[in-house]
Write a protein that holds these residues in place. Structure first.
Motif, PDB file in Angstrom:
ATOM      1  N   PHE A 166      35.106 109.910  13.515  1.00  0.00           N
ATOM      2  CA  PHE A 166      36.704 109.101  13.537  1.00  0.00           C
ATOM      3  C   PHE A 166      36.211 108.015  13.040  1.00  0.00           C
ATOM      4  N   LEU A 167      35.405 107.252  13.352  1.00  0.00           N
ATOM      5  CA  LEU A 167      34.882 105.590  13.091  1.00  0.00           C
ATOM      6  C   LEU A 167      34.775 106.071  11.944  1.00  0.00           C
ATOM      7  N   LEU A 222      39.594 102.572   9.606  1.00  0.00           N
ATOM      8  CA  LEU A 222      39.916 101.889   9.089  1.00  0.00           C
ATOM      9  C   LEU A 222      41.346 102.273   7.943  1.00  0.00           C
ATOM     10  N   LEU A 223      41.068 103.921   8.332  1.00  0.00           N
ATOM     11  CA  LEU A 223      42.118 103.830   7.357  1.00  0.00           C
ATOM     12  C   LEU A 223      44.030 104.034   8.184  1.00  0.00           C
ATOM     13  N   SER A 224      44.272 103.973   8.908  1.00  0.00           N
ATOM     14  CA  SER A 224      45.274 103.803   9.508  1.00  0.00           C
ATOM     15  C   SER A 224      45.486 102.173   9.395  1.00  0.00           C
ATOM     16  N   GLY A 225      45.177 101.311   9.176  1.00  0.00           N
ATOM     17  CA  GLY A 225      46.512  99.876   8.695  1.00  0.00           C
ATOM     18  C   GLY A 225      46.341 100.269   7.846  1.00  0.00           C
ATOM     19  N   SER A 226      45.853 101.013   6.450  1.00  0.00           N
ATOM     20  CA  SER A 226      46.729 100.734   4.843  1.00  0.00           C
ATOM     21  C   SER A 226      48.569 101.347   4.872  1.00  0.00           C
ATOM     22  N   GLY A 227      48.308 100.581   3.304  1.00  0.00           N
ATOM     23  CA  GLY A 227      50.048 100.933   3.257  1.00  0.00           C
ATOM     24  C   GLY A 227      49.948 101.900   2.751  1.00  0.00           C
ATOM     25  N   SER A 228      48.762 102.491   1.719  1.00  0.00           N
ATOM     26  CA  SER A 228      49.108 103.532   1.075  1.00  0.00           C
ATOM     27  C   SER A 228      49.405 104.922   1.922  1.00  0.00           C
ATOM     28  N   TYR A 229      50.630 105.740   1.032  1.00  0.00           N
ATOM     29  CA  TYR A 229      50.491 106.913   2.036  1.00  0.00           C
ATOM     30  C   TYR A 229      49.871 108.476   2.209  1.00  0.00           C
ATOM     31  N   VAL A 230      48.700 107.721   0.831  1.00  0.00           N
ATOM     32  CA  VAL A 230      48.058 108.344   0.785  1.00  0.00           C
ATOM     33  C   VAL A 230      46.425 108.287   1.886  1.00  0.00           C
ATOM     34  N   PHE A 231      46.178 106.830   2.198  1.00  0.00           N
ATOM     35  CA  PHE A 231      45.408 106.901   2.867  1.00  0.00           C
ATOM     36  C   PHE A 231      45.348 107.511   5.150  1.00  0.00           C
ATOM     37  N   ARG A 232      47.206 106.723   4.953  1.00  0.00           N
ATOM     38  CA  ARG A 232      47.613 106.696   6.066  1.00  0.00           C
ATOM     39  C   ARG A 232      47.568 108.560   6.215  1.00  0.00           C
ATOM     40  N   THR A 233      47.584 109.738   5.864  1.00  0.00           N
ATOM     41  CA  THR A 233      48.357 111.114   5.022  1.00  0.00           C
ATOM     42  C   THR A 233      46.238 111.497   5.603  1.00  0.00           C
ATOM     43  N   PHE A 234      45.372 110.935   4.894  1.00  0.00           N
ATOM     44  CA  PHE A 234      44.403 111.495   5.583  1.00  0.00           C
ATOM     45  C   PHE A 234      43.702 110.894   6.798  1.00  0.00           C
ATOM     46  N   PHE A 235      43.921 109.673   6.941  1.00  0.00           N
ATOM     47  CA  PHE A 235      44.094 109.401   8.539  1.00  0.00           C
ATOM     48  C   PHE A 235      44.441 109.892   9.387  1.00  0.00           C
ATOM     49  N   VAL A 256      45.663 113.330   8.984  1.00  0.00           N
ATOM     50  CA  VAL A 256      45.408 114.959   8.982  1.00  0.00           C
ATOM     51  C   VAL A 256      44.013 114.919  10.097  1.00  0.00           C
ATOM     52  N   PHE A 257      42.522 113.928   9.439  1.00  0.00           N
ATOM     53  CA  PHE A 257      41.735 113.926   9.606  1.00  0.00           C
ATOM     54  C   PHE A 257      41.138 113.652  11.336  1.00  0.00           C
ATOM     55  N   PHE A 258      42.453 112.794  11.748  1.00  0.00           N
ATOM     56  CA  PHE A 258      42.600 112.841  13.180  1.00  0.00           C
ATOM     57  C   PHE A 258      42.623 113.063  14.360  1.00  0.00           C
ATOM     58  N   LEU A 259      43.737 114.434  13.591  1.00  0.00           N
ATOM     59  CA  LEU A 259      44.428 115.281  14.134  1.00  0.00           C
ATOM     60  C   LEU A 259      43.412 116.937  13.713  1.00  0.00           C
ATOM     61  N   VAL A 260      42.393 116.321  12.846  1.00  0.00           N
ATOM     62  CA  VAL A 260      41.541 117.965  12.693  1.00  0.00           C
ATOM     63  C   VAL A 260      40.243 117.257  14.256  1.00  0.00           C
ATOM     64  N   VAL A 261      40.136 115.948  14.347  1.00  0.00           N
ATOM     65  CA  VAL A 261      38.482 115.757  14.575  1.00  0.00           C
ATOM     66  C   VAL A 261      38.936 116.151  16.553  1.00  0.00           C
ATOM     67  N   VAL A 262      40.556 115.781  16.210  1.00  0.00           N
ATOM     68  CA  VAL A 262      41.054 116.001  18.046  1.00  0.00           C
ATOM     69  C   VAL A 262      41.019 117.383  18.318  1.00  0.00           C
TER      70      VAL A 262
END
Length: 245
Positions: free
Chosen positions: A204-205, A209-222, A224-230
């Protein structure tokens, strides 16, 4: 027109003698002999509010144009929007196929490494349930099935299998003073539980930092990966120990 000559005469009159039709001159191509070699008809779709409507509109217009009998070349429908709509047409089938193949690989590899059929089935179950949870939560987080989410979901299998495989492997190894399944589960969580939790938290760490990105790709990565970890930690540290016990 009653003949080819009169047809070409009418076409040339329409294109070159009427000033209002100047926009159509680029829609007809003549060769050096004055014979039409290519032509196009412009059309526009009505307002389409969903991906399903876009795909249906593209398929219907292609079917209608393809049904026209012309020689020597067949007519076809094309639009720059079809480049994206074509992906939406096949992406659902591609996603299911890729997820199925990835899950099959997970089962085969875990079966070889764990050397236990029931343990491999449980790992596969945890990974599949994690994907189902992630796919459902994606809807409520404003994500849809597109190229980016498809790639991330396939990558997510590698994250989800790690947690469940470690717990299952530790459970299958011998435990001193633990003769019952419940005792082995307690010993398993005592031995590997904190390591699995730390692994998920460190992952998760790595992408927080991708959570603050303005890019749709980076925000989507954050997302989905956040949901996968949880979801992956939940199924590995809560659901899986209950089933194993």
């Amino acid at each position: 027109a009653n003949s080819a000559r009169s047809f070409y005469a009418d076409v040339r009159h329409f294109l070159f003698n009427i000033s209002q039709n100047v926009l159509y001159r680029k829609d007809v191509v003549f060769d050096e002999n004055g014979v039409i070699t290519a032509s196009r008809i412009r059309a526009a779709h009505t307002r389409l509010d969903s991906t399903t409507e876009e795909v249906d509109a593209m398929v219907s217009i292609r079917d209608a144009v393809g049904a026209v009998e012309m020689t020597p070349e067949k007519p076809f429908a094309f639009s720059e929007f079809y480049l994206n709509w074509e992906g939406n047409l096949v992406i659902r089938r591609e996603l299911l196929r890729n997820l199925g193949l990835a899950l099959l690989c997970v089962f085969v590899v875990t079966l070889l490494l764990l050397a236990d059929l029931w343990g491999s089935i449980l790992v596969l179950m945890c990974v599949a349930m994690t994907l189902v949870d992630v796919a459902g939560l994606m809807h409520f987080w404003g994500l849809t099935v597109d190229t980016v989410t498809t790639i991330v979901l396939v990558l997510a299998i590698g994250l989800a299998v790690d947690y469940a495989a470690h717990v299952t492997h530790t459970f299958l190894t011998p435990h001193e003073n633990s003769t019952t399944k419940s005792g082995r589960v307690v010993a398993t969580l005592h031995r590997i539980g904190s390591a699995v939790w730390n692994g998920g938290f460190s992952t998760f760490l790595a992408f927080v930092l991708l959570s603050g990105s303005g890019s749709y790709v980076f925000r989507t990565f954050f997302k989905v990966f956040f949901l996968v970890v949880v979801c992956g930690l939940f199924h590995s540290l809560v659901f899986l120990p209950v089933v194993l016990s």
